[in-house]
Design an enzyme around this catalytic site. Structure first.
Site, short mmCIF file in Angstrom:
data_model
loop_
_atom_site.label_atom_id
_atom_site.label_comp_id
_atom_site.label_asym_id
_atom_site.label_seq_id
_atom_site.Cartn_x
_atom_site.Cartn_y
_atom_site.Cartn_z
N VAL A 1 0.83 -1.20 0.00
CA VAL A 1 0.00 0.00 0.00
C VAL A 1 0.87 1.25 0.00
CG1 VAL A 1 -1.58 1.37 1.42
CG2 VAL A 1 -2.06 -1.05 1.01
N GLU A 2 1.94 1.24 0.77
CA GLU A 2 2.76 2.44 0.91
C GLU A 2 3.53 2.79 -0.37
OE1 GLU A 2 2.97 4.70 3.20
OE2 GLU A 2 1.61 3.75 4.61
#
Length: 366
Positions: A146-147
């Site tokens: 996600v990051e």
């Protein structure tokens, strides 16, 4: 005050000296200059020209026991990024949240395939981290995916510029301007203290517009508290060492209260008479025992009735609820769900991390 030519000369000299120290691995200066040139317009304002920034530098040097000339030189070479304050502002009031749209940004074939490759490369390290810290591989994999899509998108803003901009030019119209500006002041101090202690060149690292760094997008304070040398090479490298990244993310979760073996959430069934205002009042903070949760009309399913800790009713909106098919979705979040939100204060973020990790795990098995 320095002239622009003097600033550039000082910047070159200091960057050369810091790079020679080199205790912490960072992207090369040449790479950063090229990437920054593509992402940022030519700087207009150096913070060396700002009296308030130089006063801050002197105060920080005194508080932290750092060389005043070095701190002034570093902050003085930071430049104002005009787009960053606008990026910090929340969306306009009345903007409807949409879980399905939010999820689609992170749960897609490209990210899942990249997650499978990351998991396969680091199978042994993920197992070691689970054994040592109790954090399942799919949670670590979900965070890194996600990051930054496993290091593919780590940010093109020079960290010192982003942190200085948010320290000295945080948008005053933000609803929490004072607290947020104080937060970034501390992050700038943490970043420069870390650089001085480790020999990292403060002018080199790139990150997000908020100053987050590396594959896991750690803010400087998180780097100081939770980043670890998990590959044992004598340095912490969250840009290039996937082993350090895995150990540091797991250590971050333990530092925020992760409980091994505890589920992140349960499906929930709401009674027609559910006390929604009461159930939603604590937001993402677990506040209800399984019994009190049920007494208010929220029944945690799939074994949730025997959950020993607290629940929060997590609401995931899907746009305008008045339109058919846009009804919110609900889950019963546990203490471990709350821990994920310590990484980013958002239930939508936490569910995306969980779902991406699950999708990668299913792809691994398939």
């Amino acid at each position: 005050m320095f002239t622009r030519t003097e600033l550039l000369n000082r910047r070159h000299l200091l960057a050369t000296l810091c790079a020679a120290a080199g205790a912490v691995s960072t992207p090369s200066i040449a790479q950063n200059r090229a990437r920054r040139a593509r992402s940022e317009p030519a700087p207009e304002t150096y913070y060396a020209e700002r009296a308030d920034a130089m006063r801050f530098a002197d105060d920080m040097a005194a508080r932290r026991g750092l060389p005043a000339d070095w701190v002034r030189g570093m902050i003085g070479q930071a430049v104002f990024l005009p787009n960053v304050p606008r990026l910090m502002l929340p969306p306009p009031r009345g903007t409807a949240k949409n879980w399905r749209v939010y999820r689609s940004r992170f749960i897609d074939p490209v990210r899942i395939r990249a997650g499978v490759r990351f998991w396969e490369r680091n199978r042994a390290t993920l197992a070691r981290a689970e054994s040592q810290f109790g954090v399942p591989p799919e949670i670590v994999v979900g965070i890194v995916g996600v990051e930054t899509i496993y290091g593919q998108v780590m940010g093109n803003f020079r960290v010192i510029d982003a942190l200085a901009t948010l320290t000295f030019d945080f948008p005053p119209q933000h609803p929490r301007a004072q607290a947020r500006q104080a937060f970034f002041q501390d992050e700038l101090e943490q970043f420069l203290s870390l650089a001085q202690r480790t020999g990292m060149d403060p002018l080199s690292p790139l990150g997000s517009y908020a100053g987050a760094m590396g594959m896991p997008q750690f803010m400087p304070s998180s780097w100081v508290r939770y980043a670890i040398d998990y590959d044992g090479d004598g340095r912490i490298d969250l840009w290039n060492s996937e082993t350090d990244v895995i150990g540091s993310v797991a250590n971050y979760f333990v530092g925020h209260g992760w409980q091994p073996g505890l589920r992140t959430h349960y499906p929930v069934r709401l009674a027609p008479e559910a006390q929604m205002d009461t159930l939603l009042a604590p937001d993402i903070l677990p506040s209800f025992s399984a019994d009190s949760f049920a007494a208010k009309g929220a029944l945690a399913m799939d074994g949730g009735l025997s959950h020993p800790g607290k629940f929060a009713l997590i609401e995931l909106q899907n746009g305008d609820p008045a339109r058919p098919g846009n009804e919110p979705e609900y889950v019963a979040g546990t203490e471990n769900f709350y821990v994920i939100t310590r990484y980013n204060w958002s239930s939508y973020y936490a569910m995306s991390v969980i779902d991406l990790g699950q999708e990668v795990m299913l792809a691994m098995r398939g």
